[in-house]
Design a protein around this motif. Structure first.
Motif, short mmCIF file in Angstrom:
data_model
loop_
_atom_site.label_atom_id
_atom_site.label_comp_id
_atom_site.label_asym_id
_atom_site.label_seq_id
_atom_site.Cartn_x
_atom_site.Cartn_y
_atom_site.Cartn_z
N GLY A 190 -24.04 53.91 -4.62
CA GLY A 190 -25.08 53.84 -3.57
C GLY A 190 -24.83 52.74 -2.54
N GLY A 191 -23.69 52.05 -2.59
CA GLY A 191 -23.41 50.95 -1.65
C GLY A 191 -22.87 51.44 -0.30
N THR A 192 -22.54 50.48 0.58
CA THR A 192 -22.07 50.81 1.94
C THR A 192 -20.78 51.62 1.89
N TYR A 244 -16.72 40.13 -0.03
CA TYR A 244 -17.43 40.69 1.12
C TYR A 244 -18.35 41.75 0.55
N PHE A 245 -19.65 41.52 0.58
CA PHE A 245 -20.53 42.35 -0.24
C PHE A 245 -21.77 42.87 0.49
N ASP A 246 -22.35 43.92 -0.12
CA ASP A 246 -23.57 44.55 0.40
C ASP A 246 -24.79 43.68 0.16
N THR A 247 -25.72 43.74 1.10
CA THR A 247 -27.01 43.07 0.90
C THR A 247 -28.06 44.17 0.68
N PRO A 248 -29.25 43.81 0.16
CA PRO A 248 -30.25 44.85 -0.09
C PRO A 248 -30.62 45.65 1.16
N ASP A 249 -30.50 45.08 2.36
CA ASP A 249 -30.89 45.82 3.56
C ASP A 249 -29.71 46.56 4.20
N THR A 274 -26.41 35.85 8.56
CA THR A 274 -27.53 36.64 9.02
C THR A 274 -27.17 37.20 10.40
N ASP A 275 -28.00 38.05 10.93
CA ASP A 275 -27.75 38.60 12.28
C ASP A 275 -29.09 39.02 12.88
N THR A 276 -29.67 38.14 13.68
CA THR A 276 -30.99 38.44 14.26
C THR A 276 -30.98 38.09 15.75
N ASP A 281 -34.11 32.84 7.30
CA ASP A 281 -32.63 32.91 7.20
C ASP A 281 -32.19 32.48 5.81
N ARG A 282 -32.70 31.35 5.40
CA ARG A 282 -32.33 30.79 4.10
C ARG A 282 -32.69 31.76 2.97
N ASP A 283 -33.93 32.29 3.02
CA ASP A 283 -34.39 33.16 1.93
C ASP A 283 -33.60 34.47 1.91
N TYR A 284 -33.24 34.95 3.10
CA TYR A 284 -32.44 36.18 3.19
C TYR A 284 -31.11 35.99 2.45
#
Ligand SMILES: Cc1cc2nc3c(=O)[nH]c(=O)nc-3n(C[C@H](O)[C@H](O)[C@H](O)COP(=O)(O)OP(=O)(O)OC[C@H]3O[C@@H](n4cnc5c(N)ncnc54)[C@H](O)[C@@H]3O)c2cc1C
Length: 550
Positions: free
Chosen positions: A110-112, A271-276, A294-296, A311-314
Motif C-alpha cells: 500500500g506504499g508509494t 527514503y521513506f513514505d509518510t502517513p500522508d 516538510t513541504d508547505t 513541522d516538528r510534530d509532522y
C-alpha cells in the motif's frame, strides 16, 4: 586571491571602480556557479551577497546531490536525466564535499512505490543518469532490507530498492565554488545588498546601487550584464526593475530535524513514505541522524524561516510511522533548520507537485533572472545563463569550462585518488600536532586546502586560546581564506556545527567570539551583539518559533 574577511573594504572599493562584463546578485549556489562559469570563460565578473554566502536556501537543503527520484513519478524525465548525470560531475570535481551514499527505499504494502515500479523506476533512474555499473540499483527482499536497516517497520514490508545518491554539505559546496571563482579572477563579497538598479539613456540596465551591510555605506557597481540569482528573493529584484510580470515564484518551506544516534541509531540512509503519502529522508551523519523534509506554502520572513510545532510534530510522526521501535519526543531534537524552495508558481498544484525545474527570464531592461532549480544542477544552470550572456556580449568567449574543473579543495587528481590523498594528508596533519581523528576531519572537510589549516595548526598555542587545536585552525582559516564576518557564519556555513555538533557550539562559542573580537578589534558592544546572535540561533534550532518565548 582576495577572499579574507579583512579585505572586504578593499574589494568593495575595487568593485566601485570597475566596469564588469557580468555582475551576479546572490551568493547562493546558483549565483556562485554562474560567477565561476563566467570568470572561467574570461568575463570580468563580480558577485554580491546581502547576507553570508549560502545563507539563503543553499545552507538549508537536504544536503544531497541527487537526481530527484520522486520526480520520475511526475514524468520529469529530462530533468531527472540531466540532474542525475550531474551527480557524478559534482563528485569528481569536489570529492571532499560530496560522498557517495547508498540509499534504501523500503517497499511496504500500500506504499508509494510497489516492488515492480521501484525496480523499473530505479533502473530508469540509473540509466538516465548513466550510473556506473558497480553503483547500479539492486532490489532487496524483506529480510535483506531489514539487514540493511533493522529499525524499519516490519509490518507489510515487501522488500526494498538500494541505489546510490551523494551526500554533501550544501553551504561548503557553495563556498568552495565561490572560492574557485575568486581564485580564477572573480570579485566576490558578502554582506553587500543590491538596493536599486541603474539604467542607461535607452533604459538598459547597467548597474546597481548597493549597501555594505556592516557599515551602511552605499556605492555603485557597473556591469554590461546583470544576473538576478537571488533565490527566494528574485521577485523582489524583478519588482525593483519594474519587470515583475508573467511567471512568479511560490515559496514552500522545508524543515529538517537532527537527533543524536544514541536515540535514533540509524545505520543506513532511508527514503521513506509518510502517513500522508509524501516521502522523507532519514540520513545518518557525524554521529547524528537528520530527518526531513516538510513541504508547505510559505509567505513569512524570507531571511529567518523557522521550524513550527506542526513541522516538528509532522516529522516525529513520520519517524514513528516508519521506525516504530524508535521512541522520540521533542526533547530528543538537538537541532533543526528550515529552508525556502524558490519554486515557479503553478496554479492549483500542491507544494510537492510543483516542478523543481529552473527557468531563465529576461526583462525588457536586460535583467537576467534565474529561478527554480536544484543544488545538484547548479553547474548546468550556470552554463545556460552564461551561454546566453556570451551570446549577448558578442566577442569570442569559449564554451563552458567547468565540467572538468575541480572546485576549491577538490584538486586531488580525480575522485578515485581521494582515499590515497586522505591517508597521506592525515599523516601530515598528525605531524602538526593534531590527533588522527582531528586530522581526518580537517582533510575530509577542506580537501587540498588542508595545508593552510595545518599551517595554522602549527602556530597553535594553548595558552592563547581556549579553542582546541582543530577548531583554532578552522576559525583562522575561515577568517583568512573564507570571508567569515560573524560567529554564525562560522558555526553554520563554514562548519555546519550548529546542525551536527551543537554541543560544541555551546562549549566553544565564547572562545570563537573572543578570537574573532581580537581579529576584528570589536568593541564590547559589537561582541555582545554577535554573542546574542549565536544564543538566538541556538534557541531557534531547538524550540519551535510558535512555542516558548526566549
Ligand atoms: C528544504 C529544502 C531541501 C532541499 N534539498 C535539496 C537537495 O537535497 N538537493 C538539491 O539538489 N537541492 C535541494 N534543494 C534545492 C536547493 O537547495 C536550492 O535549489 C538552491 O539552494 C537554491 O540556491 P539559490 O542560489 O538559487 O538560492 P539561495 O541559496 O537562496 O541564494 C540566493 C541568495 O541571494 C541573496 N540575495 C537576495 N537578495 C539580494 C540582494 N538584493 N542583494 C544581494 N544578495 C541578495 C540571498 O541572501 C541568498 O543568499 C532543497 C531546498 C529546500 C528548501
Amino acid at each position: 586571491m582576495m577572499f579574507s574577511a579583512k579585505q572586504r573594504m578593499e574589494i568593495t572599493e575595487e568593485m566601485s571602480k570597475t566596469t564588469y562584463d557580468v555582475l551576479v546578485i546572490g551568493g547562493g549556489i546558483t549565483g556562485c556557479g554562474i560567477a565561476l562559469d563566467a570568470t572561467t570563460r574570461g568575463m570580468k565578473t563580480a558577485l554580491i551577497e546581502m547576507q553570508d554566502f549560502a545563507a539563503g536556501t543553499s545552507s538549508r537543503s537536504t544536503k544531497l546531490v541527487h537526481g530527484g527520484l520522486r520526480y520520475l513519478k511526475q514524468f520529469e524525465v529530462k530533468m531527472v536525466a540531466e540532474v542525475g548525470k550531474e551527480r557524478a560531475i559534482v563528485y569528481e570535481n569536489g570529492p571532499h564535499v560530496t560522498t557517495p551514499e547508498w540509499m534504501l527505499l523500503p517497499i511496504h504494502r500500500g506504499g508509494t512505490f510497489g516492488k515492480w515500479s521501484t525496480s523499473i523506476g530505479l533502473w530508469v533512474y540509473d540509466h538516465l543518469a548513466r550510473v556506473k555499473k558497480e553503483e547500479r540499483r539492486t532490489m532487496l527482499s524483506a529480510h535483506e532490507t531489514l539487514q540493511k536497516e533493522p529499525l524499519i517497520k516490519q509490518d507489510g514490508l515487501l522488500g526494498g530498492g538500494y541505489y546510490v545518491e551523494y551526500r554533501t554539505d550544501d553551504a561548503r559546496l557553495t563556498i568552495e565554488v565561490i572560492k574557485k571563482a575568486v581564485e580564477c579572477g572573480a570579485h566576490a563579497v558578502n554582506y553587500v545588498k543590491a538596493e536599486s538598479f541603474l539604467y542607461d539613456e535607452n533604459g538598459r540596465i547597467n548597474g546597481v546601487t548597493c549597501r555594505e551591510e556592516t557599515t551602511g555605506k552605499t556605492f555603485t557597481i557597473y556591469a554590461k550584464k546583470i544576473v538576478n540569482a537571488a533565490g527566494p528573493w528574485v521577485d523582489i529584484l524583478r519588482e525593483k526593475d519594474g519587470s515583475q510580470v508573467g511567471k512568479k515564484l511560490r515559496l514552500t518551506k522545508g524543515v529538517h530535524i537532527v537527533v543524536d544516534q544514541a536515540h535514533f541509531p540509524l545505520k543506513q540512509a532511508v527514503y521513506f513514505d509518510t502517513p500522508d503519502g509524501r516521502m522523507v529522508f532519514a540520513i545518518p551523519r557525524e554521529g547524528k541522524t537528520y530527518v526531513g523534509t516538510t513541504d508547505t506554502f510559505y509567505d513569512g520572513d524570507r531571511v529567518h524561516p523557522k521550524m513550527t510545532r506542526d513541522d516538528r510534530d509532522y516529522l516525529l510522526r513520520a519517524i514513528r510511522y516508519m521506525f516504530p521501535s524508535v521512541h522520540l519526543t521533542e526533547q530528543h531534537i538537538e537541532s533543526s533548520w528550515a529552508g525556502l524552495r524558490p519554486l515557479i508558481y503553478e496554479e492549483g498544484k500542491d507544494p510537492s507537485e510543483i516542478s523543481r525545474k529552473d527557468e531563465v527570464w529576461q526583462s525588457p531592461s536586460g535583467l537576467i533572472t534565474i529561478a527554480g532549480g536544484k543544488l545538484t544542477g547548479y553547474r548546468k544552470m550556470a552554463e545556460t545563463v552564461v551561454d546566453l550572456i556570451a551570446k549577448q556580449l558578442g566577442g569570442t568567449y569559449p564554451p563552458c569550462q567547468t565540467k572538468h574543473l575541480p572546485i576549491s579543495g577538490g584538486d586531488v587528481g580525480g575522485a578515485s585518488r581521494w582515499h590515497t590523498f586522505m591517508a597521506e594528508k592525515i599523516a601530515e596533519g598528525m605531524a602538526c600536532g593534531l590527533t588522527e581523528q582531528q586530522a581526518k576531519r580537517l582533510v575530509q572537510r577542506y580537501g587540498t586546502n588542508v595545508d593552510r589549516l595545518f599551517a595554522f595548526a602549527s602556530t597553535y598555542n594553548r595558552k592563547e586560546t581556549a579553542l582546541p587545536i582543530d577548531w583554532y585552525a578552522m576559525c583562522l582559516y575561515a577568517l583568512e581564506c573564507e570571508m567569515t564576518v560573524t560567529p554564525l557564519d562560522f558555526f553554520i556555513r563554514r562548519t555546519g556545527a550548529l546542525f551536527f555538533d551543537i554541543h560544541a557550539v555551546r562549549q566553544l562559542k565564547e572562545a570563537v567570539v573572543t578570537l574573532m573580537q581580537s581579529y576584528f578589534h570589536w568593541t564590547e558592544e559589537e561582541r555582545n551583539k554577535y554573542e546574542q546572535q549565536v544564543n538566538a540561533a541556538l534557541h531557534d534550532a531547538v524550540i519551535p518559533c510558535d512555542e516558548a518565548q526566549r
